[in-house]
Enzyme design. Structure first.
Site, PDB file in Angstrom:
ATOM      1  N   SER A 156       0.811  -1.210   0.000  1.00  0.00           N
ATOM      2  CA  SER A 156       0.000   0.000   0.000  1.00  0.00           C
ATOM      3  C   SER A 156       0.854   1.274   0.000  1.00  0.00           C
ATOM      4  O   SER A 156       1.656   1.493  -0.891  1.00  0.00           O
ATOM      5  CB  SER A 156      -0.971  -0.031   1.173  1.00  0.00           C
ATOM      6  OG  SER A 156      -1.871   1.031   1.075  1.00  0.00           O
ATOM      7  N   HIS A 157       0.710   2.064   1.058  1.00  0.00           N
ATOM      8  CA  HIS A 157       1.361   3.377   1.114  1.00  0.00           C
ATOM      9  C   HIS A 157       2.755   3.292   1.726  1.00  0.00           C
ATOM     10  O   HIS A 157       3.411   4.314   1.891  1.00  0.00           O
ATOM     11  CB  HIS A 157       0.492   4.303   1.951  1.00  0.00           C
ATOM     12  CG  HIS A 157       0.120   3.649   3.245  1.00  0.00           C
ATOM     13  ND1 HIS A 157      -0.867   2.697   3.310  1.00  0.00           N
ATOM     14  CD2 HIS A 157       0.629   3.757   4.483  1.00  0.00           C
ATOM     15  CE1 HIS A 157      -0.961   2.257   4.546  1.00  0.00           C
ATOM     16  NE2 HIS A 157      -0.061   2.881   5.285  1.00  0.00           N
ATOM     17  N   ASP A 163      -2.409   6.779  -3.260  1.00  0.00           N
ATOM     18  CA  ASP A 163      -1.273   6.104  -2.610  1.00  0.00           C
ATOM     19  C   ASP A 163      -0.617   5.042  -3.493  1.00  0.00           C
ATOM     20  O   ASP A 163      -0.948   4.916  -4.673  1.00  0.00           O
ATOM     21  CB  ASP A 163      -1.725   5.492  -1.276  1.00  0.00           C
ATOM     22  CG  ASP A 163      -2.553   4.239  -1.472  1.00  0.00           C
ATOM     23  OD1 ASP A 163      -3.274   4.167  -2.490  1.00  0.00           O
ATOM     24  OD2 ASP A 163      -2.471   3.331  -0.625  1.00  0.00           O
ATOM     25  N   ASP A 193      -0.809   1.817  -4.005  1.00  0.00           N
ATOM     26  CA  ASP A 193      -1.604   0.862  -4.789  1.00  0.00           C
ATOM     27  C   ASP A 193      -2.940   1.432  -5.262  1.00  0.00           C
ATOM     28  O   ASP A 193      -3.781   0.693  -5.774  1.00  0.00           O
ATOM     29  CB  ASP A 193      -1.824  -0.427  -3.983  1.00  0.00           C
ATOM     30  CG  ASP A 193      -2.625  -0.177  -2.710  1.00  0.00           C
ATOM     31  OD1 ASP A 193      -2.519   0.926  -2.151  1.00  0.00           O
ATOM     32  OD2 ASP A 193      -3.349  -1.093  -2.280  1.00  0.00           O
ATOM     33  N   ASP A 236      -5.603   2.828  -3.727  1.00  0.00           N
ATOM     34  CA  ASP A 236      -6.903   2.745  -3.058  1.00  0.00           C
ATOM     35  C   ASP A 236      -7.187   3.942  -2.149  1.00  0.00           C
ATOM     36  O   ASP A 236      -8.328   4.194  -1.798  1.00  0.00           O
ATOM     37  CB  ASP A 236      -7.089   1.400  -2.320  1.00  0.00           C
ATOM     38  CG  ASP A 236      -6.003   1.107  -1.314  1.00  0.00           C
ATOM     39  OD1 ASP A 236      -5.071   1.921  -1.171  1.00  0.00           O
ATOM     40  OD2 ASP A 236      -6.076   0.031  -0.671  1.00  0.00           O
ATOM     41  N   ARG A 237      -6.141   4.673  -1.748  1.00  0.00           N
ATOM     42  CA  ARG A 237      -6.388   5.840  -0.884  1.00  0.00           C
ATOM     43  C   ARG A 237      -6.488   7.130  -1.700  1.00  0.00           C
ATOM     44  O   ARG A 237      -5.988   7.189  -2.825  1.00  0.00           O
ATOM     45  CB  ARG A 237      -5.246   6.005   0.124  1.00  0.00           C
ATOM     46  CG  ARG A 237      -5.182   4.892   1.124  1.00  0.00           C
ATOM     47  CD  ARG A 237      -4.148   5.177   2.190  1.00  0.00           C
ATOM     48  NE  ARG A 237      -4.208   4.143   3.203  1.00  0.00           N
ATOM     49  CZ  ARG A 237      -3.645   4.215   4.390  1.00  0.00           C
ATOM     50  NH1 ARG A 237      -2.937   5.292   4.733  1.00  0.00           N
ATOM     51  NH2 ARG A 237      -3.766   3.239   5.257  1.00  0.00           N
ATOM     52  N   THR A 289     -11.953  -1.189  12.011  1.00  0.00           N
ATOM     53  CA  THR A 289     -11.009  -0.679  11.021  1.00  0.00           C
ATOM     54  C   THR A 289     -10.643  -1.767  10.010  1.00  0.00           C
ATOM     55  O   THR A 289     -10.445  -2.912  10.384  1.00  0.00           O
ATOM     56  CB  THR A 289      -9.739  -0.218  11.755  1.00  0.00           C
ATOM     57  OG1 THR A 289     -10.116   0.843  12.624  1.00  0.00           O
ATOM     58  CG2 THR A 289      -8.682   0.264  10.794  1.00  0.00           C
ATOM     59  N   GLU A 316     -11.380   6.982   7.964  1.00  0.00           N
ATOM     60  CA  GLU A 316     -10.663   8.238   8.201  1.00  0.00           C
ATOM     61  C   GLU A 316      -9.264   8.221   7.592  1.00  0.00           C
ATOM     62  O   GLU A 316      -8.658   9.261   7.392  1.00  0.00           O
ATOM     63  CB  GLU A 316     -10.581   8.542   9.690  1.00  0.00           C
ATOM     64  CG  GLU A 316     -10.042   7.420  10.594  1.00  0.00           C
ATOM     65  CD  GLU A 316      -8.611   7.020  10.373  1.00  0.00           C
ATOM     66  OE1 GLU A 316      -7.770   7.929  10.217  1.00  0.00           O
ATOM     67  OE2 GLU A 316      -8.324   5.813  10.349  1.00  0.00           O
ATOM     68  N   SER A 317      -8.757   7.014   7.320  1.00  0.00           N
ATOM     69  CA  SER A 317      -7.391   6.869   6.824  1.00  0.00           C
ATOM     70  C   SER A 317      -7.307   7.067   5.309  1.00  0.00           C
ATOM     71  O   SER A 317      -6.614   6.342   4.624  1.00  0.00           O
ATOM     72  CB  SER A 317      -6.867   5.496   7.207  1.00  0.00           C
ATOM     73  OG  SER A 317      -7.791   4.502   6.791  1.00  0.00           O
ATOM     74  N   LYS A 345     -11.404   0.064  -1.374  1.00  0.00           N
ATOM     75  CA  LYS A 345     -11.506   1.513  -1.469  1.00  0.00           C
ATOM     76  C   LYS A 345     -10.861   1.933  -2.788  1.00  0.00           C
ATOM     77  O   LYS A 345     -10.070   1.186  -3.357  1.00  0.00           O
ATOM     78  CB  LYS A 345     -10.864   2.192  -0.271  1.00  0.00           C
ATOM     79  CG  LYS A 345      -9.436   1.828  -0.011  1.00  0.00           C
ATOM     80  CD  LYS A 345      -9.061   2.234   1.405  1.00  0.00           C
ATOM     81  CE  LYS A 345      -7.682   1.711   1.762  1.00  0.00           C
ATOM     82  NZ  LYS A 345      -7.632   1.161   3.122  1.00  0.00           N
TER      83      LYS A 345
HETATM   84  C1  G1P Z   1      -4.490   1.436   8.423  1.00  0.00           C
HETATM   85  C2  G1P Z   1      -5.706   2.323   8.514  1.00  0.00           C
HETATM   86  C3  G1P Z   1      -6.948   1.535   8.175  1.00  0.00           C
HETATM   87  C4  G1P Z   1      -6.791   0.900   6.806  1.00  0.00           C
HETATM   88  C5  G1P Z   1      -5.510   0.095   6.744  1.00  0.00           C
HETATM   89  C6  G1P Z   1      -5.239  -0.422   5.342  1.00  0.00           C
HETATM   90  O1  G1P Z   1      -4.612   0.378   9.320  1.00  0.00           O
HETATM   91  O2  G1P Z   1      -5.821   2.904   9.783  1.00  0.00           O
HETATM   92  O3  G1P Z   1      -8.057   2.381   8.218  1.00  0.00           O
HETATM   93  O4  G1P Z   1      -7.876   0.062   6.519  1.00  0.00           O
HETATM   94  O5  G1P Z   1      -4.410   0.906   7.124  1.00  0.00           O
HETATM   95  O6  G1P Z   1      -5.101   0.615   4.416  1.00  0.00           O
HETATM   96  P1  G1P Z   1      -3.930   0.391  10.769  1.00  0.00           P
HETATM   97  O7  G1P Z   1      -2.462   0.608  10.559  1.00  0.00           O
HETATM   98  O8  G1P Z   1      -4.535   1.529  11.522  1.00  0.00           O
HETATM   99  O9  G1P Z   1      -4.280  -0.950  11.352  1.00  0.00           O
HETATM  100 ZN    ZN Z   2      -3.307   1.484  -0.324  1.00  0.00          ZN
END
Ligand code: G1P
Ligand code: ZN
Length: 543
Positions: A113-114, A277, A279, A281-282, A344, A364-365, A376
């Site tokens: 991901s990010h 981000d 991949d 999705d954000r 989450t 929120e993320s 997402k």
């Molecule tokens: C974080 C974000 C959560 C999201 C996840 C994957 O997870 O807070 O909302 O779904 O990344 O992108 P966390 O590190 O808080 O468990």
């Molecule tokens: Zn991502």
């Protein structure tokens, strides 16, 4: 096709987190490490006859090597076809779409991901099921159990596939099809939004900047914003995918998307700015020197969904993760539709969408999405905003402020304390859990505690129960403090404090969120004793 069975030894650290298994590249490069995890996935599934696998990743370092390994293992494990994005590229939402569109049995997405990419950075792998969404907990748990006892894996003895050339390579028993990574997804978007209205907006002086952060959305953004919507070429920045994401941290927030933030808060600020981000999705949404919190973005998209062709018949319900602000709840209440509060992680939304209970959901993320896929979707969120702006013909700031005037404002921020030794982080949470009962009814400054709990969720569709999802301190005026530990970090533990102050009368108040939340921050630190326990005096990231 020759299939080789290779003896291996189990690793003990292959427990998938909220979004798959994420580790340093060097961990994945250990002999058999990737293979063990992939075989553990396949051993968990009962692969039916004629099963097809979708495969792609965000283009980070090790993506191509991993794809070659997975193709060989899929062929050896009974898949009759593997659909791979060209160059090994598929954004997470595009992969979700391909799984659904081609009705494949499932998909493997390679991404952390990010998290940063590169030889000494992170790599990741996740499995998505036939509905296009992340595998549910019972599957990821089973994968982990398998990974602990694995003794061998299967690999087909075939040559590497040229990932860059479109078309099908037919091997004995398994075909590998390289498809255009972008086309199907771009068609999906074009079918959902009013492209004519957005094209008119983008070609008529409205200034738009999209930052792909050197990651996977680059090619998608070119196809959609330039080729299909006619935006000028300089609307796009950082749109070449590189294996190390330009050395950056491809997380679209005010801290990491600084290239874009500097422009949007600078002298030549465009009307609209957005980023996505690693991949895809954000998303982050910005107006001229104006930040839209992801929680507000979800609420505003819900309130304006009828302006978007895909949702003009209305939305059936909404869902948000527990730490996401209650802004969307107020929209749902006014519309008379259901609003679900889930733990989450995106996987909890899938059941609700499959059961037809919700259309839109978000976290929120910086994650927002709808039932068009089961992940997402960053570019989808950007298109929602462009569509809404094109119809309302108002600035981002004006749309947000009108929303606050109508519904009140859920002033919101998240403070992260990263790389905390796990024992200390656990101690902070344990202390809160131990004490929160005693705070109910007590007053702290201007706030009075109405209720406290450790959030638990019972899935209304399959009845599964998830406990210990975060400590909630709920105040009588609708404000909240939430504490939880991250499930995605790769260095020590991360404590997240989510702060939300409900302001019914924005017209008379200060707009700066940190200022408005200062008292809640003090209460959070006092109740958790975080500074004394961790020795960390400041959050490392504020979003
Ligand atoms: C974080 C974000 C959560 C999201 C996840 C994957 O997870 O807070 O909302 O779904 O990344 O992108 P966390 O590190 O808080 O468990
Ligand atoms: Zn991502």
């Amino acid at each position: 096709m020759q299939i080789k069975t290779i003896k291996t030894q189990a690793f003990s650290d292959q427990k998938p987190g909220t979004s798959g298994l994420r580790k340093k590249v060097s961990v994945f490069q250990q002999p058999h490490y990737l293979e063990n995890f992939v075989q553990s996935i396949f051993d968990t599934l009962i692969v039916p006859e004629n099963a097809v696998l979708t495969l792609g990743g965000d283009g980070r370092f090790y993506n191509r090597e991993a794809i070659q390994v997975i193709i060989k293992m899929a062929a050896a494990n009974g898949f009759v076809k593997v659909i791979v994005g060209q160059g090994g590229i598929l954004s997470t939402p595009a992969a979700s779409h391909i799984i659904r569109q081609h009705q494949t049995f499932g998909g493997i997405i390679l991404s952390a991901s990010h998290n940063p990419g590169g030889p000494d950075k992170d790599f990741g792998i996740k499995y998505n099921t036939a509905n296009g969404g992340p595998a549910p907990e019972k599957i990821t748990e089973a994968i982990f159990e398998n990974s602990k006892v694995i003794q061998c894996y299967k690999k087909a003895e075939i040559v590497n596939i040229d990932l860059d050339v479109l078309g099908e390579t037919v091997l004995e028993g398994c075909a590998v099809t390289i498809i255009d990574s972008v086309h199907g997804y771009a068609d999906l978007m074009e079918g959902m939004f009013d492209f004519a209205a957005i094209r008119a907006l983008l070609t008529d002086g409205f200034q738009f900047k999209f930052d792909a952060m050197h990651a996977v959305t680059g090619p998608y953004a070119k196809a959609i914003f330039l080729d299909r919507l006619g935006a000028p070429a300089d609307s796009l920045m950082n749109c070449e995918v590189t294996e190390d994401f330009g050395g950056g941290h491809p997380d679209p927030n005010l801290t990491y998307a600084h290239d874009l933030v500097d422009i949007v808060y600078g002298m030549q600020a465009p009307d609209f700015g957005a980023a996505s981000d690693g991949d895809g999705d954000r998303n982050m949404i910005l107006g001229k020197a104006f930040f839209v919190t992801p929680s507000d973005s979800l609420a505003i998209i819900a309130a304006n969904a009828h302006l978007i062709p895909a949702y003009k018949q209305g939305i059936v319900g909404v869902a948000r993760s527990m730490p996401t602000s209650g802004a969307v709840d107020r929209v749902a209440a006014k519309m008379g539709i259901d609003c679900y509060e889930t733990p989450t992680g995106w996987k909890f939304f899938g059941n609700l969408m499959d059961a037809g209970k919700v259309t839109l959901c978000g976290e929120e993320s910086f994650g927002t999405g709808s039932n068009h896929v089961r992940e997402k979707d960053g570019l989808w969120a950007v298109l929602c905003w462009l569509n809404i702006i094109a119809v309302r013909k108002q600035s981002v700031e004006k749309i947000v402020k009108a929303h606050w005037a109508e519904y009140g404002r859920n002033v919101y921020s998240r403070h992260d304390y990263e790389a905390i030794p796990t024992v200390k982080a656990d101690r902070v949470i344990a202390r809160l859990r131990h004490q929160f009962d005693t705070w109910i009814g007590q007053g702290f400054g201007n706030y009075q505690v109405k209720a406290c709990d450790d959030f638990a969720y019972s899935d209304p569709v399959d009845g599964s129960v998830s406990v210990s999802q975060g400590i909630r301190i709920l105040f009588t005026d609708g404000s909240r403090i939430v504490f939880r530990l991250s499930g995605t970090g790769t260095r020590g533990a991360t404590i997240r404090i989510y702060l939300e102050a409900y302001d019914p009368d924005v017209a008379n108040h200060h707009l700066d969120a940190q200022q408005a939340l200062k008292e809640l921050v003090d209460i959070a630190l006092r109740l958790s004793d975080l500074i004394a326990i961790t020795g960390q005096t400041q959050p490392t990231v504020i979003t």
